[in-house]
Design an enzyme around this catalytic site. Structure first.
Site, mmCIF file in Angstrom:
data_model
loop_
_atom_site.group_PDB
_atom_site.id
_atom_site.type_symbol
_atom_site.label_atom_id
_atom_site.label_comp_id
_atom_site.label_asym_id
_atom_site.label_seq_id
_atom_site.Cartn_x
_atom_site.Cartn_y
_atom_site.Cartn_z
ATOM 1 N N SER A 75 -22.900 10.400 3.203
ATOM 2 C CA SER A 75 -22.182 10.388 1.936
ATOM 3 C C SER A 75 -22.819 9.514 0.868
ATOM 4 C CB SER A 75 -20.735 9.979 2.161
ATOM 5 O OG SER A 75 -20.696 8.618 2.503
ATOM 6 N N GLY B 228 -4.324 -1.656 17.169
ATOM 7 C CA GLY B 228 -3.533 -2.379 16.169
ATOM 8 C C GLY B 228 -2.827 -1.534 15.141
ATOM 9 N N LYS C 292 -11.848 5.589 0.727
ATOM 10 C CA LYS C 292 -12.914 5.262 -0.224
ATOM 11 C C LYS C 292 -12.358 5.004 -1.617
ATOM 12 C CE LYS C 292 -16.699 7.686 2.050
ATOM 13 N NZ LYS C 292 -17.484 8.912 2.043
ATOM 14 N N GLY D 67 -5.301 6.606 18.510
ATOM 15 C CA GLY D 67 -5.687 5.883 17.306
ATOM 16 C C GLY D 67 -6.361 4.579 17.639
ATOM 17 N N GLY E 103 -0.198 0.310 15.794
ATOM 18 C CA GLY E 103 1.223 0.413 16.112
ATOM 19 C C GLY E 103 1.579 1.391 17.218
ATOM 20 N N LYS E 104 0.624 1.757 18.060
ATOM 21 C CA LYS E 104 0.921 2.713 19.121
ATOM 22 C C LYS E 104 1.940 2.135 20.114
ATOM 23 C CE LYS E 104 -3.428 3.074 20.324
ATOM 24 N NZ LYS E 104 -4.053 2.177 19.338
ATOM 25 N N THR E 105 1.641 0.937 20.573
ATOM 26 C CA THR E 105 2.548 0.325 21.544
ATOM 27 C C THR E 105 3.893 0.041 20.909
ATOM 28 O OG1 THR E 105 0.582 -0.864 22.205
ATOM 29 C CG2 THR E 105 2.611 -1.458 23.295
HETATM 30 P P1 ADP Z 1 -1.692 -0.655 19.180
HETATM 31 O O1 ADP Z 1 -0.803 -0.410 20.345
HETATM 32 O O2 ADP Z 1 -1.946 0.584 18.378
HETATM 33 O O3 ADP Z 1 -2.954 -1.350 19.493
HETATM 34 P P2 ADP Z 1 0.366 -2.489 18.376
HETATM 35 O O4 ADP Z 1 1.529 -1.602 18.636
HETATM 36 O O5 ADP Z 1 0.074 -3.555 19.364
HETATM 37 O O6 ADP Z 1 -0.918 -1.604 18.166
HETATM 38 O O7 ADP Z 1 0.544 -3.097 16.927
HETATM 39 C C1 ADP Z 1 0.145 -4.404 16.564
HETATM 40 C C2 ADP Z 1 1.196 -5.058 15.693
HETATM 41 O O8 ADP Z 1 1.261 -4.431 14.417
HETATM 42 C C3 ADP Z 1 2.587 -4.958 16.261
HETATM 43 O O9 ADP Z 1 3.238 -6.184 16.095
HETATM 44 C C4 ADP Z 1 3.251 -3.896 15.424
HETATM 45 O O10 ADP Z 1 4.633 -4.108 15.332
HETATM 46 C C5 ADP Z 1 2.571 -4.035 14.091
HETATM 47 N N1 ADP Z 1 2.517 -2.748 13.370
HETATM 48 C C6 ADP Z 1 1.544 -1.807 13.488
HETATM 49 N N2 ADP Z 1 1.800 -0.746 12.688
HETATM 50 C C7 ADP Z 1 2.963 -1.013 12.060
HETATM 51 C C8 ADP Z 1 3.759 -0.286 11.093
HETATM 52 N N3 ADP Z 1 3.401 0.905 10.645
HETATM 53 N N4 ADP Z 1 4.891 -0.873 10.680
HETATM 54 C C9 ADP Z 1 5.257 -2.091 11.124
HETATM 55 N N5 ADP Z 1 4.560 -2.808 12.017
HETATM 56 C C10 ADP Z 1 3.423 -2.301 12.480
#
Ligand code: ADP
Length: 762
Positions: free
Chosen positions: A668, A348, A711, A345, A350-352
């Site tokens: 589109s 930002g 959209k 994805g 939330g992967k990490t």
């Molecule tokens: P990625 O690894 O995808 O680049 P991160 O895991 O660093 O993204 O996420 C960035 C911030 O956003 C983190 O502090 C994370 O806790 C928060 N975050 C992202 N998605 C969510 C979610 N669905 N619920 C709560 N916090 C989220």
């Protein structure tokens, strides 16, 4: 800068000190050091070596060396011969990556000896040396001659430094002394200690029999060592005893125990002052402390795991569900080669952080290995310990950091590894991830197979097409998609704000951030798929609040949409708003960009002319083609819209899509452009409360589009009352959450006629 201050590439070394005048051969294998070397070779062949006393703790004085020879002896190992030319003090490390660079200040030796003193030292040094050479018996005659015939004190000292083995501490002491006299004094002391040891050795040797077989020899040598140590009244053997003790207590596989036992016995026989001792000692210290059989007690309560995942993150239902399934499968069939989860994805989303949550829910340790830019296979698998500066690879190191053999290791950005002459890290990774092979994973440094099959590996990637194919086959891809404004609001209010308040030691009443403020931050201060900028902005508000409270009697701070700009500055993005009135030739389209859904006006102007068509506003190729199709459709159907037959011959058509800075492309906008053209040609107004999206064919049929959810949400955000979408997208509509479909009229169009019916003001 004057000539005493220079900026120079720096290489830290662990167990070596190079003195001025000394010639040293060493192998460079660390990537950072190789970069520093490359840089030095490109420039003036000068490098700065400093002793790294502990991780990132450098001795502040080091040696500027001249590279005299270099030779690539292995693909990633360069052997160099250097000579210490100057001693310098670190003023400042100016660069840490890709290699160290430092501003250093060249130290001049304080040479305050008068002529008589010089002669005296010359004599004493020669005397001590000849005494040493007599007992040592291993110096070449011409070296003895050279040394004894020298009549220059500085030269003599350099020759002695090059021929007498000093240990690291001794060398460091000399290096750190500016005064030449102090250096000499210290050297003489060290030399006389060496003479004493050699004399004892010689004494023992004459006492021991000459013809002894191998085992006896070992025995005598050990006895010899003991005697020396006793005589010197210092027990250096503590390392060996300590390790033996540790080894006895530590649970580890028999083969590992046996190998380490051998190494410890070897250590016992190496002189503590030799560099080999440090290498061997470091190795044992590392290997013995590895978590061979130390595991975290894994939480196996699926309900509890589910609940913990739920608490940590909003939404991401798919992800959570699939992870729970994955965990269930792993628990029931431990040895199956289950695919490795890969969270795919944009940044930002939330992967990490969800990976961290999984570790937390499972009650196992978490650690992350960033694979971005990784090219060297040795980073994964380690360097053979025969090279100076050799280390275990990142996998074993991370496991060691967690002190358990079943942590969760996040292999971050698996799509960013690359392959070059240093080997193929992706094939090394394949081996890491394969349950058949990773039971006895072999790290080059460790040499002993280590079972990494209990490690829970999760990968992340932004772009699936960039993951090397063999790796991709091993992965179970779980897609995380971008967030809508509404989702971002929930994440901010329920997760980001509470977390940041906690990080900044603030209570809910200390800093209030209103709901509308959050919305404003999302729409006017950020443009992103995830929530990183949003989180950063919230953190900024917290920092400012802390400052205000410090300056102003701990007063509580409230941030509203009105005073937001005092904290974050002027908004960075323009807010999209509804047009004020119905207009001719202006239609609101819906688009899906890399940062989510957005609305944009498409404007058409008809001018008297000669049939020229122009399309402006940073428009891509596909959109350009849609415009051509729209015009062809109108030309072919001129009668239907009561247009003059050759209207296009006497008019120029200009299609413009404002906000030229944002690149736009995709099919589109087809129906939007057609509507705008017809409106302009027929001089009929378009309803300002309508927005639309859909591809158009030459026959006027409306075709399906992507990104529908984003959209529709974009349209709702600015207060559109009615959206027109392709009938073909009806299935997507069914799967969409209810809140998206509420409070807006959705028209399904299969032909442009349906679109006009609902958008042109009658
Ligand atoms: P990625 O690894 O995808 O680049 P991160 O895991 O660093 O993204 O996420 C960035 C911030 O956003 C983190 O502090 C994370 O806790 C928060 N975050 C992202 N998605 C969510 C979610 N669905 N619920 C709560 N916090 C989220």
């Amino acid at each position: 800068m004057n000539d005493k201050n220079i900026t120079i590439p720096l290489i830290p070394i662990r167990d070596m000190v190079i003195l001025k005048g000394e010639n040293v051969t060493l192998d460079i294998a660390k990537r950072k050091s190789l970069y520093a070397l490359e840089n030095a070779l490109d420039e003036d062949k000068q490098l700065f070596f400093v002793l790294e006393k502990a991780k990132n703790d450098f001795n502040n004085i080091g040696t500027i060396v001249k590279i005299k020879k270099y030779d690539d002896i292995m693909p990633s190992v360069t052997r160099i011969v250097v000579e210490g030319v100057k001693v310098a003090k670190i003023q400042q490390i100016t660069q840490k990556s890709p290699f160290f660079k430092a501003d250093v200040y060249i130290l001049e030796e304080e040479n305050l000896l008068n002529d008589e003193e010089k002669i005296a030292y010359l004599d004493i040094l020669k005397d001590s040396f000849s005494e040493y050479a007599k007992v040592k018996k291993n110096f070449m005659p011409d070296i003895i001659m050279d040394i004894l015939s020298s009549d220059n004190l500085e030269e003599l000292f350099t020759m002695l430094l090059n021929n007498i083995d000093l240990n690291v501490e001794e060398k460091l002491y000399i290096l750190n002394k500016i005064s030449f006299k102090e250096q000499l004094e210290y050297f003489l002391k060290a030399l006389s200690k060496k003479i004493k040891i050699s004399q004892i050795e010689a004494k023992i040797l004459t006492r021991t029999r000459v013809n002894i077989d191998k085992t006896q020899k070992e025995y005598y040598l050990r006895e010899q060592l003991k005697t020396i140590k006793k005589e010197l009244d210092k027990d250096d053997n503590s390392d060996v005893d300590l390790y033996k003790n540790l080894l006895e207590k530590k649970s580890m596989p028999t083969y590992a125990k046996e190998k380490l036992e051998k190494e410890i016995n070897r250590l016992d026989k190496i002189q503590t002052s030799s560099p080999e001792y440090t290498v061997c000692n470091d190795y044992i210290n590392f290997a013995i402390n590895l978590p061979w059989q130390q595991s975290s007690q894994v939480n196996s309560n699926i309900l509890d795991i589910e609940q913990k995942l739920e608490e940590g993150h909003f939404g991401l239902e798919d992800v959570k569900e699939r992870i729970v399934e994955h965990i269930a499968v792993m628990q029931t069939s431990e040895n199956v080669n289950t695919p490795i989860i890969c969270l795919l994805g944009p940044p930002g989303v939330g992967k990490t952080s969800i990976a961290k949550s999984i570790a937390n829910a499972l009650n196992i340790k978490y650690t992350r290995i960033s694979l971005g830019g990784l090219r060297d296979e040795a980073e994964i698998r380690g360097h053979r310990k025969t090279y100076i500066g050799a280390m275990a690879g990142r996998i074993i190191k991370s496991i060691n950091d967690t002190k358990t053999n079943n942590p969760l290791i996040l292999l971050d950005e698996i799509d960013k590894i690359s392959t070059d002459f240093r080997g193929d890290p992706s094939s090394a990774l394949l081996e890491v991830l394969d349950k058949e092979q990773n039971k006895d994973f072999k790290d080059n440094y460790l040499e002993i197979p280590f079972d990494i099959s209990k490690v829970f590996f999760i990968c992340t990637a932004n772009d699936i097409s960039k993951i090397p194919a063999p790796l991709r086959d091993r992965l179970e891809i779980i897609q995380l998609s971008s967030y809508t404004t509404e989702e971002k609001e929930i994440i901010a209010n329920n997760f980001l704000i509470p977390n940041q308040l906690k990080n900044h030691n603030l209570s809910k009443s200390n800093l209030k951030i209103g709901k509308s403020t959050v919305k404003k931050i999302i729409t006017e201060y950020t443009r992103e798929t995830g929530v990183r900028q949003l989180e950063r902005n919230i953190a900024k508000l917290c920092r400012k609040a802390v400052k205000i409270r410090l300056e102003d009697n701990n007063k509580n701070v409230t941030i509203s949409s009105a005073n937001l700009k005092d904290f974050l500055g002027a908004p960075k993005y323009k807010k999209e708003v509804l047009n004020k009135k119905d207009m001719v030739g202006c239609v609101r389209g819906l688009a899906w960009t890399s940062v989510g859904g957005t609305t944009l006006d498409i404007e058409v102007a008809i001018m008297e002319g000669s049939g020229k068509i122009s399309i402006t506003g940073n428009v891509g190729k596909v959109m350009n083609e849609s415009a051509q199709a729209a015009i062809s459709y109108v030309r072919a159907n001129y009668k239907k819209y009561n247009l003059v037959k050759n209207f296009y011959k006497t008019n120029d058509i200009h299609i413009h899509i404002p906000e030229g800075a944002t690149p736009k492309d995709g099919p589109s906008a087809g129906i939007t452009m057609t509507t705008a053209i017809i409106s302009a040609l027929t001089n009929k107004k378009v309803n300002k409360n309508v927005a639309m999206t859909g591809e158009i064919t030459l026959r006027g049929n409306v075709l399906a589009i992507g990104g529908l959810k984003e959209k529709i949400l974009a349209a709702k955000r600015i207060g559109i009352k009615k959206v027109i979408i392709p009938k073909d997208n009806e299935v997507d509509l069914e799967e969409m959450p209810q809140y998206v479909k509420e409070d807006i009229e959705i028209i399904l169009a299969s032909h442009i006629e349906d679109v006009l019916e609902h958008s042109i003001v009658k």
